[in-house]
Design a protein around this motif. Structure first.
Motif, PDB file in Angstrom:
ATOM      1  N   ARG A  52       0.848  -1.192   0.000  1.00 47.30           N
ATOM      2  CA  ARG A  52       0.000   0.000   0.000  1.00 47.30           C
ATOM      3  C   ARG A  52       0.886   1.246   0.000  1.00 47.30           C
ATOM      4  O   ARG A  52       1.823   1.363   0.782  1.00 47.30           O
ATOM      5  CB  ARG A  52      -0.892   0.046   1.233  1.00 47.30           C
ATOM      6  N   THR A  53       0.570   2.154  -0.879  1.00 45.62           N
ATOM      7  CA  THR A  53       1.357   3.384  -0.930  1.00 45.62           C
ATOM      8  C   THR A  53       0.801   4.466  -0.017  1.00 45.62           C
ATOM      9  O   THR A  53       1.514   5.390   0.347  1.00 45.62           O
ATOM     10  CB  THR A  53       1.407   3.923  -2.366  1.00 45.62           C
ATOM     11  N   GLY A  54      -0.494   4.353   0.351  1.00 48.85           N
ATOM     12  CA  GLY A  54      -1.094   5.339   1.247  1.00 48.85           C
ATOM     13  C   GLY A  54      -1.141   6.736   0.692  1.00 48.85           C
ATOM     14  O   GLY A  54      -0.942   7.707   1.423  1.00 48.85           O
TER      15      GLY A  54
ATOM     16  N   GLU B 184      -6.158   4.660  -4.282  1.00 47.54           N
ATOM     17  CA  GLU B 184      -4.952   4.108  -3.663  1.00 47.54           C
ATOM     18  C   GLU B 184      -4.184   3.299  -4.698  1.00 47.54           C
ATOM     19  O   GLU B 184      -4.789   2.542  -5.475  1.00 47.54           O
ATOM     20  CB  GLU B 184      -5.301   3.208  -2.482  1.00 47.54           C
ATOM     21  N   ASP B 185      -2.869   3.446  -4.713  1.00 46.97           N
ATOM     22  CA  ASP B 185      -2.021   2.625  -5.565  1.00 46.97           C
ATOM     23  C   ASP B 185      -1.453   1.483  -4.735  1.00 46.97           C
ATOM     24  O   ASP B 185      -0.955   1.695  -3.622  1.00 46.97           O
ATOM     25  CB  ASP B 185      -0.877   3.448  -6.159  1.00 46.97           C
ATOM     26  N   ILE B 186      -1.529   0.269  -5.298  1.00 47.23           N
ATOM     27  CA  ILE B 186      -1.005  -0.916  -4.615  1.00 47.23           C
ATOM     28  C   ILE B 186       0.078  -1.511  -5.505  1.00 47.23           C
ATOM     29  O   ILE B 186      -0.203  -1.990  -6.613  1.00 47.23           O
ATOM     30  CB  ILE B 186      -2.109  -1.954  -4.356  1.00 47.23           C
ATOM     31  N   GLY B 187       1.325  -1.452  -5.044  1.00 46.90           N
ATOM     32  CA  GLY B 187       2.432  -2.023  -5.808  1.00 46.90           C
ATOM     33  C   GLY B 187       2.385  -3.536  -5.775  1.00 46.90           C
ATOM     34  O   GLY B 187       2.265  -4.146  -4.709  1.00 46.90           O
ATOM     35  N   ALA B 188       2.448  -4.168  -6.955  1.00 43.45           N
ATOM     36  CA  ALA B 188       2.394  -5.627  -7.052  1.00 43.45           C
ATOM     37  C   ALA B 188       3.121  -6.064  -8.320  1.00 43.45           C
ATOM     38  O   ALA B 188       3.290  -5.271  -9.247  1.00 43.45           O
ATOM     39  CB  ALA B 188       0.946  -6.107  -7.061  1.00 43.45           C
ATOM     40  N   PRO B 189       3.548  -7.320  -8.397  1.00 41.24           N
ATOM     41  CA  PRO B 189       4.274  -7.791  -9.581  1.00 41.24           C
ATOM     42  C   PRO B 189       3.409  -7.741 -10.841  1.00 41.24           C
ATOM     43  O   PRO B 189       2.179  -7.882 -10.775  1.00 41.24           O
ATOM     44  CB  PRO B 189       4.628  -9.241  -9.222  1.00 41.24           C
ATOM     45  N   MET B 190       4.037  -7.550 -11.958  1.00 44.48           N
ATOM     46  CA  MET B 190       3.350  -7.566 -13.238  1.00 44.48           C
ATOM     47  C   MET B 190       2.617  -8.903 -13.407  1.00 44.48           C
ATOM     48  O   MET B 190       3.192  -9.971 -13.189  1.00 44.48           O
ATOM     49  CB  MET B 190       4.355  -7.379 -14.371  1.00 44.48           C
TER      50      MET B 190
ATOM     51  N   HIS C 170       1.469  -1.607 -11.000  1.00 45.11           N
ATOM     52  CA  HIS C 170       0.708  -1.407  -9.767  1.00 45.11           C
ATOM     53  C   HIS C 170      -0.779  -1.358 -10.121  1.00 45.11           C
ATOM     54  O   HIS C 170      -1.147  -1.247 -11.293  1.00 45.11           O
ATOM     55  CB  HIS C 170       1.113  -0.115  -9.052  1.00 45.11           C
ATOM     56  N   LEU C 171      -1.620  -1.433  -9.102  1.00 45.02           N
ATOM     57  CA  LEU C 171      -3.064  -1.293  -9.281  1.00 45.02           C
ATOM     58  C   LEU C 171      -3.516   0.031  -8.681  1.00 45.02           C
ATOM     59  O   LEU C 171      -3.190   0.335  -7.532  1.00 45.02           O
ATOM     60  CB  LEU C 171      -3.823  -2.429  -8.596  1.00 45.02           C
ATOM     61  N   HIS C 172      -4.237   0.809  -9.458  1.00 51.80           N
ATOM     62  CA  HIS C 172      -4.942   1.974  -8.913  1.00 51.80           C
ATOM     63  C   HIS C 172      -6.337   1.502  -8.569  1.00 51.80           C
ATOM     64  O   HIS C 172      -7.105   1.089  -9.438  1.00 51.80           O
ATOM     65  CB  HIS C 172      -5.007   3.100  -9.943  1.00 51.80           C
TER      66      HIS C 172
END
Length: 336
Positions: A189-191, A210-216, A286-288
């Motif tokens: 979570r980038t918060g 919210e942007d959530i960093g995750a693998p491609m 990432h996912l928005h």
């Protein structure tokens, strides 16, 4: 003889009094406003006091009202529909999700609720204190062509916005979601919800998700049941999915590498709808994850804190009543 005259006069006055009283009672039932125009209306906020920060979701329950045909509220010109909720051992009632937009000005506002029963209606009034949230300031450096659009790109962006507005113009009248909400992807979570974005040194609109960093290629799940209202491939958001959960409640999933659903599909909580990507204006995979609740842009992580489990009525409360308030026994303020 004088006594007889007095008795007759008293009898006439008694009959006149009865006639006048009867007339007043009949008129008061037909013209209550005219007869009692000096009666002040109930003060704003009479039925309860609530508070929440920018970007939060408040849960409001109106207890009882078994015969109500419709319950809806109005807050800052936004319409808030209520839905019927049941809980074993508790009176039935209606629940409304009140979203505080991330840019609602701090202050106290009225939340007016109308309870309809056929042709009749009664009004409830709550005060909602909107508190300021401390949002971060985010500095980004992006390729110039992804920040400063040419005329062709601007025209495309405007057409995309219009398409989305048309697709979301009519809200589903039914509540499609149930039970608890799930996080759409496992990641960092980038918060940064609500953060002020400085792109290449220039301030832009605040970040509305919210942007959530995750693998491609990581799986992206629907946060709850709903219907896919529209899938897109837009200049800023890239490949994305808009899910309609009913009653003006939408979730959005952007920058996907793949979209695994199509317009009109019914989805369930946890169903895989796409894969994490970096399409559109993105610096990496990432996912928005975004939420719009009856027009209010709220923090999607506030959904995970909502007190709904297995479709039951919330057992906890959202927004504590202000000390000294005189709440209506029909309304139960709830605290998150």
């Amino acid at each position: 003889m004088m006594m007889t005259a007095l008795k007759q006069t008293s009898s006439r006055f008694s009959r006149l009094d009865r006639t006048l009283i009867t007339a007043v009672v009949l008129l008061s039932s037909v013209f209550p406003v005219e007869l009692f125009s000096n009666t002040p209306p109930a003060p704003k906020g009479f039925d309860g006091q609530y508070s929440g920060k920018q970007g939060q979701v408040l849960v409001v329950k109106v207890k009882g009202e078994e015969q109500a045909t419709e319950v809806k509220g109005t807050f800052l010109s936004r319409t808030i529909p209520f839905f019927r909720e049941f809980r074993p051992g508790e009176p039935t009632g209606y629940v409304g999700l009140l979203g505080i937009d991330m840019q609602d000005e701090p202050g106290t506002y009225e939340f007016a609720v109308e309870v309809k029963q056929g042709e009749q209606a009664k009004q409830l009034s709550f005060n909602v204190l909107v508190a300021k949230e401390k949002f971060a300031v985010e500095h980004l450096k992006l390729p110039k062509e992804k920040v400063d659009l040419d005329e062709k790109s601007v025209a495309r962006w405007k057409a995309e916005q219009q398409l989305v507005q048309q697709a979301l113009a009519e809200n589903s009248r039914l509540k499609l979601w149930h039970s608890h909400f799930v996080e759409p992807v496992n990641g960092k979570r980038t918060g940064i919800f609500g953060s002020v974005r400085i792109m290449n040194g220039k301030p832009r609109n605040p970040h509305n998700g919210e942007d959530i960093g995750a693998p491609m290629g990581a799986d992206v799940a629907a946060t709850n049941d709903g219907i896919v209202r529209i899938t897109v491939d837009h200049i800023f958001s890239g490949k994305g999915v808009f899910i309609d959960h009913g009653l003006g409640f939408y979730t959005m999933y952007f920058h996907l590498s793949e979209v695994l659903v199509k317009d009109g599909d019914l989805v369930t909580a946890g169903q895989i709808i796409g894969k994490v990507g970096a399409t559109g204006r993105a610096t990496g995979p990432h996912l928005h994850w975004g939420v719009k609740l009856n027009g209010a842009r709220v923090n999607p992580y506030s959904l995970l804190d909502l007190p709904f489990k297995n479709g039951s009525t919330p057992a906890a409360t959202v927004a504590t009543p202000t000390p000294g308030a005189t709440p209506n026994p029909q309304a139960v303020p709830v605290k998150e």
